[in-house]
Design a protein around this motif. Sequence first.
Motif, mmCIF file in Angstrom:
data_model
loop_
_atom_site.group_PDB
_atom_site.id
_atom_site.type_symbol
_atom_site.label_atom_id
_atom_site.label_comp_id
_atom_site.label_asym_id
_atom_site.label_seq_id
_atom_site.Cartn_x
_atom_site.Cartn_y
_atom_site.Cartn_z
ATOM 1 N N MET A 1 -41.168 -18.453 -23.489
ATOM 2 C CA MET A 1 -41.153 -19.509 -24.501
ATOM 3 C C MET A 1 -39.726 -19.863 -24.903
ATOM 4 O O MET A 1 -39.424 -20.983 -25.249
ATOM 5 N N GLU A 2 -38.906 -18.847 -24.827
ATOM 6 C CA GLU A 2 -37.496 -19.110 -25.114
ATOM 7 C C GLU A 2 -36.953 -20.105 -24.087
ATOM 8 O O GLU A 2 -36.160 -20.973 -24.402
ATOM 9 N N TRP A 3 -37.455 -19.924 -22.881
ATOM 10 C CA TRP A 3 -37.043 -20.807 -21.798
ATOM 11 C C TRP A 3 -37.401 -22.250 -22.139
ATOM 12 O O TRP A 3 -36.614 -23.169 -21.955
ATOM 13 N N VAL A 4 -38.621 -22.436 -22.668
ATOM 14 C CA VAL A 4 -39.062 -23.775 -23.046
ATOM 15 C C VAL A 4 -38.119 -24.355 -24.089
ATOM 16 O O VAL A 4 -37.720 -25.515 -24.034
ATOM 17 N N LYS A 5 -37.737 -23.535 -25.023
ATOM 18 C CA LYS A 5 -36.848 -24.008 -26.079
ATOM 19 C C LYS A 5 -35.510 -24.449 -25.517
ATOM 20 O O LYS A 5 -34.969 -25.480 -25.875
ATOM 21 N N ARG A 6 -35.014 -23.646 -24.601
ATOM 22 C CA ARG A 6 -33.696 -23.963 -24.061
ATOM 23 C C ARG A 6 -33.741 -25.202 -23.175
ATOM 24 O O ARG A 6 -32.740 -25.866 -22.980
ATOM 25 N N ASN A 7 -34.896 -25.463 -22.621
ATOM 26 C CA ASN A 7 -34.986 -26.600 -21.711
ATOM 27 C C ASN A 7 -35.879 -27.698 -22.266
ATOM 28 O O ASN A 7 -36.654 -28.314 -21.552
ATOM 29 N N GLN A 8 -35.770 -27.910 -23.581
ATOM 30 C CA GLN A 8 -36.615 -28.879 -24.254
ATOM 31 C C GLN A 8 -36.716 -30.212 -23.519
ATOM 32 O O GLN A 8 -37.805 -30.719 -23.263
ATOM 33 N N ILE A 9 -35.552 -30.750 -23.170
ATOM 34 C CA ILE A 9 -35.546 -32.090 -22.583
ATOM 35 C C ILE A 9 -36.287 -32.093 -21.258
ATOM 36 O O ILE A 9 -37.148 -32.939 -21.004
ATOM 37 N N THR A 10 -35.982 -31.099 -20.434
ATOM 38 C CA THR A 10 -36.633 -31.022 -19.133
ATOM 39 C C THR A 10 -38.144 -30.910 -19.307
ATOM 40 O O THR A 10 -38.910 -31.659 -18.693
ATOM 41 N N VAL A 11 -38.547 -29.983 -20.151
ATOM 42 C CA VAL A 11 -39.975 -29.769 -20.341
ATOM 43 C C VAL A 11 -40.624 -31.032 -20.909
ATOM 44 O O VAL A 11 -41.653 -31.493 -20.410
ATOM 45 N N GLY A 12 -39.967 -31.611 -21.904
ATOM 46 C CA GLY A 12 -40.501 -32.830 -22.504
ATOM 47 C C GLY A 12 -40.670 -33.917 -21.466
ATOM 48 O O GLY A 12 -41.748 -34.534 -21.351
ATOM 49 N N ALA A 13 -39.616 -34.124 -20.688
ATOM 50 C CA ALA A 13 -39.657 -35.188 -19.694
ATOM 51 C C ALA A 13 -40.770 -34.925 -18.683
ATOM 52 O O ALA A 13 -41.522 -35.829 -18.313
ATOM 53 N N THR A 14 -40.894 -33.660 -18.266
ATOM 54 C CA THR A 14 -41.930 -33.327 -17.292
ATOM 55 C C THR A 14 -43.309 -33.657 -17.842
ATOM 56 O O THR A 14 -44.142 -34.261 -17.159
ATOM 57 N N VAL A 15 -43.533 -33.262 -19.101
ATOM 58 C CA VAL A 15 -44.836 -33.521 -19.702
ATOM 59 C C VAL A 15 -45.110 -35.026 -19.757
ATOM 60 O O VAL A 15 -46.174 -35.506 -19.362
ATOM 61 N N VAL A 16 -44.128 -35.779 -20.206
ATOM 62 C CA VAL A 16 -44.301 -37.227 -20.303
ATOM 63 C C VAL A 16 -44.637 -37.818 -18.936
ATOM 64 O O VAL A 16 -45.577 -38.603 -18.787
#
Lengths: 533, 334, 393, 329
Positions: free
Chosen positions: D1-16
């Motif tokens: 989950m820490e990983w998700v936090k650090r890569n917010q933009i990447t994760v966000g963009a992927t989800v979108v």
Amino acid sequence: MSQPAPETATGGSTAAAPETGSATSRSVPQAQRERLLELDGLSKSYGTVHANRDISLHVERGEIVALLGENGAGKSTLVKQIFGLIKPDRGTITIKGDASPIKDPRDAIRRGIGMVHQHFQLVPVMTVAENMILGNETTSRGVLDIDGARRLVRELSEKHGLRVDPDAEVEDLPVGTQQRVEILKALSRSVDLLILDEPTAVLTPQETDELLKVMKELAAGGTSIVFITHKLREVLAAADRVYVLRQGAVVGEVATADTDARGLATMMVGRDVVLRVDKDEATPGEDVLSIRDLVVLDDRQLRAVDGFSLDVRAGEIVGVAGVEGNGQRELVEAIAGMRPPQSGRIDLLGKDITKANPHETHVAGIGHIPEDRERHGLVASYSLADNLVLNRFSEKPFANGFVRDFDAVRQNAEALFTEFDIRAAGVSAPAGSLSGGNKQKVVVAREMSFGPKLLMAAQPTRGVDVGSIEFIHRRIVAARDTGAAVLLVSAELDEVLSLADRIAVIHGGKVVAEMPGKDAERTEIGRLMAGDH
Amino acid sequence: GGTSGPATGSGGGTNSAASGDCSSAQVFCVGLVTDVGKVDDKGFNQAAWEGVEQVKGELGAQTKYVETTDPKDYAKNIKQFTDAKYDVIVTVGFLMADATRAAGKQFPTTKFIGFDQFQADPVVPNVTGLIFHEDQAGYAAGYLAGLMTKTNKIGVVLGQEIPPTQAYAAGYENGAKAANPGVSVSKVYHPAGQNAFNDPVWGAGEAKKMLAQGSDFIFGAGGGTGNGALQETAKTNGAGDKIFCIGVDLDQWDTLPAAHPCLVTSAEKHEKDGIGELLKQIKGNTIKPGNFFGTAGIAPFHDFDSKVPADVKTKVADVVKKLEDGSLATGYKA
Amino acid sequence: MADPRDEPSDGTPVEGAVATETAPPPVLAERGAPPPPTGVLGLLVREQSIIVPIVAVIAALAIGAVLIRAQGVNPTYAYQSLFTYSFGTADGLQATFEKMVPLILCGLAVVIPLRVGLFNIGAQGQLMSGAICAAAAAHAVREAPGFLIAVIAMVAGILGGAMWASIAGALKATRGVHEVISTIMLNSIAAGLIDYLVNGPLKDPSQSYPSSYPAPDGAKFQALGFVPIGLPIALVLAILVAWMLRRTTLGFQFETIGRNRHAASYAGIKLGGMIVLAMAVAGALAGLSGSIEYLEIDPYRYQDGIAGSLGFDGITIALLARSSPLGTIPAALLVGALRAGSSTLMFNTGIQPEIVDMLLAITLLLVSLPIIAKLIFRRHTAKSSALASSWGS
Amino acid sequence: MEWVKRNQITVGATVVVLVAAYVFYGINSNVATSMFSGAWFFAVPLVLGALTGVVGERSGVVNIGIEGQMLVAAFAAFFSASASGSLVVGVLVGMLAGIVMGAFLALTTVKGLMDQIIAGVVINIVATGLTSFFYRPGKVLSANMPQWNVPILSNIPLIGDVFFQSGPIALFALVSVPVVHFALFRTRWGLRTRSIGEYPSAADTAGIDVIRMRLVNVTIGGIFAGAAGAYLSMEATGGFERGMTAGRGFLALAILIFGGWRPLRVFAAALFFGFTNALASQLQGVVNIPQQFITLLPYLLTLVVLAVAAGRVRAPGAVGQPFVKGEGS
Ligand SMILES: Nc1ncnc2c1ncn2[C@@H]1O[C@H](COP(=O)(O)OP(=O)(O)OP(=O)(O)O)[C@@H](O)[C@H]1O
Ligand SMILES: Nc1ncnc2c1ncn2[C@@H]1O[C@H](COP(=O)(O)OP(=O)(O)OP(=O)(O)O)[C@@H](O)[C@H]1O
Ligand SMILES: [Mg+2]
Ligand SMILES: [Mg+2]
């Protein structure tokens, strides 16, 4: 006068100064000593340059040995051979009785040698933990054990009292902290012999003292240390014995107990050195530089300079003292026009130069000796002549409109060569081929020769040998005496104390105290620099 | 098999046993200059060269080609042959029209065949343009596809958008609509660039997309790019049963074996025949300046002969005939 | 803070003391380098930047001979056909010269950005954009006197190329977009836009194939004997660029940025502006070469293939020339001659024109691998500056 | 989950992106699937080519010869497959060709200290010359490359169709991305590789053999360009054409930089480019703008994205610089 007078070193006049001033009080009994390192007839040439000639020396277990010598004397070359980075042409290196050649750094590490290099050997984009384990990684099922590395960093910093954050990226750390990482890294592999090549060049006085303390603790624990520095105070404070190198050869060996700063300096340079800056009382004139409520952001967009105000008058040297990383770099860059301020105002002789670019500030009369000469001050592959007009190439007489005048450039260089005692093959030698001290003289010559209204000198003698320091200091005073305002920014407290007519202590990006330089107290300033005010 | 070794050395003057002096009246020399590209390009350069080679024996000709690597060398390459006193020089491709006419004026005794080069008035007396109606070939192919499509979706993958590809595309679309008004035609041109006619991977990707969107006929009309589309179609599930492809320019059954699984036919310009015919006319001194219209139509069905319904065959044959005699217009205006 | 034990300074200049009391440290121009030899060897060593490429070409031809032999052709005959045509005939010489012009100009278009530390892969697009602007301008003023049209077309080409290249420069300077990506993308964008133009607004309706209007007759460049007009233009520009880089303040600024960007900004050089300017100058040269192709080469139109692979050849030229502006001239002569002679080679021997690429590749390899220099000059090998080091910035 | 936090933009963009893709899929499953398949089809060689770049440049060696590497591999793969009658041989020879070209780059630049850009240009020219000089027409593959359906995964709607029903080389590319990413950032090899590309003298003093590691990495890294070449001539089509790489090596280079020298981002960048490309051809003839404007969309969008997201990528610190032992520290 960055080399403190001997009484400063031995007299323990500062609170933070190391307790043990001389080697005789060291607790390791003589009987336990064993020869850890022995060099016999070590020679190394680069073409016609004899970087090391026939060097023989030895280091006992638990002993701190200092190597002293001018720039280019061959100190780094010597220790690089011990660490297996370069191969000797002749001679043997015996480590713990084993005289087999050292193949490469890996071999050296295996045989118990650790080294902190003159130029940082850390990967800037990696974290402290990653750097710590590089080359010596532990893995579990192929995956790097980063948690283990973090633990290692914490344990080591605990043990040696050198605090670092394992997850910080190295490039974000102030140089002093990076140095700590270097030291911890060297210590992370069990070392019998620790080589420190100018580790204190970038440290604040406090950090230096911290390091010297660590060194002594290590030595007490049986680790031998080879210690290279240009600062005689440190040698006298920490080392047991000193080897002095000149032009690649050992010219003297002496126990620190039997000598003083002056004696060392004389051995090094081969002549008497004036360890004191000789200057008259300042006669300040009008305000040249006036800074009001300056705010400057650093690369990470944080307010590095935060409401800084200061005036510098003609004919005086104002020293900005402070622990590195308190906004000095950003301050200097803002004044020089290299970093646009967020707010506030900078005036030079009543003219607003807040938004000026480097060219405009130069034209307005600012001479700027930059902190990082290799990066900003010089173009290594350019000739010295070109470097001596680096920021004036388009001015008369160096250019006629669009076309450069090489004769004028050359004449300028030849004149400055003599005036500033620059030692190089000639004005067309590439700047990169000079020793550090001479490189700095080139920058100093360029920035002083055009008669600046304000001379801004940032760390002007960092990593420079005693002879050159002496010279540069005298030139700075001379500039003051001809009516220039001088802003001296230095992490070298001794330098500020001996040069400045007025001292401004910077902490957290603002001036926290201002005092006349004449009767400033080292301890008092040290306290203010540390944020205690 | 029409892939008679174009690259096996007949291009040079190495086999000097056969090379006589072209300036002598006894020796009939035919030279060919390719457009940028090579005589093994599975496209018009190859067709032209094969046309020359096809009648070589019959005419007792001595033949040689030079491949152009830079379009600015057209004149220079033609001059190689005029300097050696060749009797006939075939130049391939529309881009060489100007250079060919200029050379024609300069060397009035040499005959020139301009492949794909429309000769506008005033004509040069010793230059004959060999012209094909790509739209007619495309029309016939589209007509076939229109009749046979089950999904009512067909596609065409083209090279760069230039008149010949436009003509193929328009003919294909109009032919298909004429056969089957309900059909929808997807067409796609390669983005302009250096490799518009030599990007098989792009062609394959476009074919793949069209097939996924329901097309069951893919017409690949763009050199190597189109070949990529044909090969992709040939690899797709159902190729030859539910999914078909159509080649271009020459009978690609001969040049592109990889497309056999789906290749019903090719929209063919009878280039080899045209060249052969003109060479014979030159030899027999019956050649006329201006334009010579070669025939265009569709290639034999080869292995698909049994899979194409008889009524389709007759209808298509009928259309081809009408196109040839001019009683049917394709609706494409150049 | 004064040390009481220090003797008071008596005002004697310490420099003097240093000079007399200690021998100055052994500082040489190149630390550690052996002294330069004298005599014939000295001459050779000093001129090695010329000698190495010559040896490389000879070696490449030797290796090429093996390839040719493998094709069953006598290499001597092959090379004779190639070079007799390229240098020994008026036609061939003219062809060689014509090919040199864009090669020199595109080579310069790569060399200049290299000095600033930029790698211009976009000379192709810049040339195309220059050529189409030249064609558009020439058509717009087609009623003017021929000479004037030619001048206007060239100016338009220069502006067109400069503008196209400045986009990459500006993206680099303001947004930090790597010039390698942007120039690759801009090449494709130029191809697309121009394809639209020659199919639409700029299309000559008398041509069925997409093609611009031809250059008006009076504007077409006539060769002076076998010397095309473009050649003196290119040669003069090569000399001018060499002069500019070496002797002017502009060149100094370019060079300083390329060697140490930090020092350049410290020295008051405006990085952004200079980057855009360097790209613009490069684009201008490529664009000019585009307009010369349009004005000088049959069919005097913008048509497909006008750019060939010239923009990419510019990279080869720049590298063969070791990024020296004057070096582009012999490099272009070599490449031009090989290209010009390749069809004669094919006509006479049947060897495929691709052999030329092989010869060039081998030459480039030998020029840039320090092998030859090491073999001949050993310790006296000169260091060549690295192009690749600017990649990451 | 820490990983998700650090890569917010990447994760966000992927989800979108994923949500948008499935909405599109819901609207028209045929078109959506075909467009995403087309995007991946187009992206495979770019991803593979860029991976060669990642491995090489992370080790400090610029590689602008990817185009040539791919071309030679495509040539070698096709002709060896056709001569041997075995697809496996073809693919392996293709990969080997990539490795050989990589070895050439490694030896000339790391050992021979040749300028890396020049070496890349030489590779490109040699590749063009060799492959056209020795090209022989009329060869065919004995069979088509197989299509594999990955069990379970291939049943996922959309994603299964796009990524998990494909040929072996495309699957190889798909697997390589996370593998290389993981190797680069989580293993000993990765740590060392990054260190020799960022600051080789630091690696040297830490006891790492920089020269050897660069040699090995640049050589082995060629395997991906080799696979890309085999993909072009064997999997994407069934034949070799002169110059068939058609600039994909240079595009891969652009994608490499676009993706910030990180395999996962490279993957995303390649898919983005592939998708705009698919979009462009889909729009041809549908919207009433000249075809040329639509087809330059991918290039334009890439520029725009880069300009907007500027300053976020950073090359490995020592890329392009030769390493000479003992000179750095
Ligand atoms: N790689 C090299 N090539 C050529 N000469 C070298 C090289 N490294 C060092 N030298 C030369 O060897 C001599 C000794 O250099 P060395 O680095 O050992 O000096 P140093 O005593 O460490 O100086 P400093 O105090 O400046 O660090 C100098 O004259 C230097 O120019
Ligand atoms: N490859 C080289 N060729 C020539 N001289 C070199 C080389 N590498 C280092 N030197 C010279 O060796 C001397 C000392 O080397 P070192 O790496 O310690 O330099 P430095 O840290 O810049 O010197 P200083 O400590 O004086 O600032 C310098 O004069 C430097 O210029
Ligand atoms: Mg040193
Ligand atoms: Mg030093």
